[in-house]
Design an enzyme around this catalytic site. Sequence first.
Site, short mmCIF file in Angstrom:
data_model
loop_
_atom_site.label_atom_id
_atom_site.label_comp_id
_atom_site.label_asym_id
_atom_site.label_seq_id
_atom_site.Cartn_x
_atom_site.Cartn_y
_atom_site.Cartn_z
N ARG A 175 106.80 37.19 19.24
CA ARG A 175 105.58 37.09 18.46
C ARG A 175 104.35 37.03 19.35
NH1 ARG A 175 101.94 33.40 16.75
NH2 ARG A 175 101.17 33.53 14.62
N LYS A 180 105.76 20.45 5.84
CA LYS A 180 106.28 19.60 6.92
C LYS A 180 106.57 18.22 6.37
CE LYS A 180 104.59 21.96 10.81
NZ LYS A 180 104.74 21.87 12.24
N GLU A 183 113.72 34.35 13.51
CA GLU A 183 113.51 33.25 14.45
C GLU A 183 114.73 33.16 15.36
OE1 GLU A 183 110.66 31.92 14.38
OE2 GLU A 183 110.72 29.95 15.35
N CYS A 233 126.11 7.57 44.56
CA CYS A 233 125.82 6.71 43.41
C CYS A 233 126.96 6.78 42.39
CB CYS A 233 124.51 7.17 42.75
SG CYS A 233 124.09 6.22 41.28
N LYS A 251 112.12 26.37 7.83
CA LYS A 251 111.22 26.86 8.87
C LYS A 251 111.93 26.53 10.18
CE LYS A 251 106.33 26.68 10.11
NZ LYS A 251 106.42 26.50 11.56
N SER A 255 99.94 32.81 11.24
CA SER A 255 100.72 31.60 10.96
C SER A 255 100.31 31.06 9.60
CB SER A 255 100.52 30.56 12.06
OG SER A 255 99.16 30.42 12.34
N LEU A 256 101.19 30.25 9.02
CA LEU A 256 100.97 29.77 7.66
C LEU A 256 100.18 28.46 7.66
CD1 LEU A 256 104.49 30.32 6.06
CD2 LEU A 256 102.44 31.70 5.76
ZN LIG Z 1 122.12 5.37 42.00
#
Ligand SMILES: [Zn+2]
Length: 684
Positions: A140, A315, A174, A429, A119, A95-96
């Site tokens: 991977r 990131k 990916e 409901c 990425k 991993s990088l």
């Molecule tokens: Zn409900």
Amino acid sequence: MSDNEQMTLEEYTDRVQTDRMRELIDRLNAAAYAYYVEDREIMSNFEYDKLYDELAALERETGVTLPDSPTASAGAGYKAVSKLTKSEHEFPALSLDKTKDRSALPGWLGGQRGVLSWKLDGLTVVLTYQDGKLQKAVTRGNGQVGEDVTHNAVHFGGVPKRIAYGGKLIVRGEAVMRYDDFERVNRELPETEAKYKNPRNLASATVRLLDSREAAGRPVTVCAFDLVYADKDAGITDPNSKNSQFDWLAAQGFTVVDHTLVTPETVVAALEKFEKELPDNAYPTDGLVLILDDEAYGKSLGSTGKFPRNGIAFKWQDETVESRMVRVEWSASRTGLLNPVAVFEPVEIEGTTVSRASVHNVSIARALRLGAGSRVMVYKANLIIPQIAETIESTGETFVPDSCPVCGGPTSVHENDGIETLYCDNADCPAKHVGRFTHFVARDAMNVMGLSEATVEMFIDAGFVRRFADLYKLDRYRAEIVTLEGFGEKSYDNLQAALTASRRVKFSALLNAAGIPGIGKDMAKQISRYLGAGAYGRFLALLAERADFSAVEGVGAVINDNIYAWADDIDRFSEFTELAAELEIIDDVSAAADNAGDNGAPASAIAGKTFVITGGLNGFDNRDQLVAYIEERGGSVSGSVSAKTDYLINNDVNSGSGKNKKAKALGVPIISETDFMKMSGAGN
Ligand SMILES: [Zn+2]
């Protein structure tokens, strides 16, 4: 603590630090195992990064790295599990290293050119080709050993089954799923199945399915991001250039991750261009990757032991903003699931005002202790989705209601894989009905224009609507409806007009509207195509014979069971036939022809033309669907651009792909999907 008295202060500090490191390692590894192997998230990325940084700092300070530390191994100490066969990687994946500092990137390039790309946030798959054929696809895993998923990979977009090049080729890609596909697949999952939290979990689970038929029904695309190995005679223009390798991969038919060639001078501007596209990006991303274009030079730099030096991940810095909790709302879904949503005082993050964030499930809501007035830190994950990062000062536990906020019926907490979720137990409901009807009137289903969820809810509450067909008998309540708040004569007339228009419906849309678990728009189309002319009558006949619907492409045994569970439920099935009696059901094939006519353009604009398709698609779910669309209209699709090509369909007209270059050189028009749809005369 008595033995502490015999220790020096230094020894005591060491021991406290070691204990803390041990604890951090256990928590981080447990989170990584849950995340990568079990497709569930027990800790937010934010929390993970925070603990990871704390551990790394302690290791630096003490000079000690304990065994199993995630900082010492690429990926955490997990192994591939499940019944898939394990397969060792010929070229281990590292991993990088990562940075959040964009201003460090020009210096990192050190005078070299680089390739900047997304990425993508999915599951990495390693594809091996030999003799022009896909030989195997392996996940991977931990970088050394992964799982063989060849049976599924052949069904995914971006994975050519045959390529022109005949030598040995290894490509990393990916496996990803678009946000819209993720939402649709999640929605269409049988109600008995747990929903996936994000596209990565769903893509990952799909890649690792044991039954490839199920996998093929889900739109996963593998985007190539690294050419790991090719023989020297592969014909790459500049074999030592990563950028040139990407062009070559695209020419072989791979879907290559969006990328751009950068220099130390242009890298920050290029990064900002990606940043602008981020909010509209169809695929989930986890940042950007910058690799050195000069492969030989990059390799000569070696690695730091953990990270290779030829690439770095970027990131986005998550901007966290403090706010104060107002309450936790529990929003009801048509499955009866009650989802916690944190409502906090409005704050501005990354240019937009945010006041709500999904908290995903009861476990996370409880762990955050979101009592009213609690001080929380809020951020937008990858600049898009608001999330609670942490609670910095809690006023008390998160309140989990024991009665449903919609119907007041009892709720219960269900536990699955250590994750708790809240459900309304009342089968009647209204939330479940509202959800059912919201799905029913949607564009892909009955397409009742302008009938909002609020109106549906109002009709249900008033008792005008219980079953689907009731919507088409609303004239019984005309006098009452026109006096409802916000609902005059005009609205009533508009609604009736929309309902009348919706009576003419394609069989596939009707089948989608029926709300059979697992049958959504695409699956309904498959079934409709299988049934052919007179689809509705044919469908009833097959049900009567108890025919096996798993004979339909993309329909598995589970869906077949769902169909019969639905058909054998007298309430549900009679609701469907009652509804059908109100409608004019038309076959999909004839409807498609009608569509073209509506927009005035002749459907034959496609007939006799040859198309080449490259790059990602927006309107069509995948390339196969577009191919089918073209072929149904008398056109043909070819794999490579030549003088005989009439149009290249590519949403990125300016992409540097081999097909684009060739089309430009030959004067073949490059059209977007939108241009294509205009040309085909279809409205949607
Ligand atoms: Zn409900």
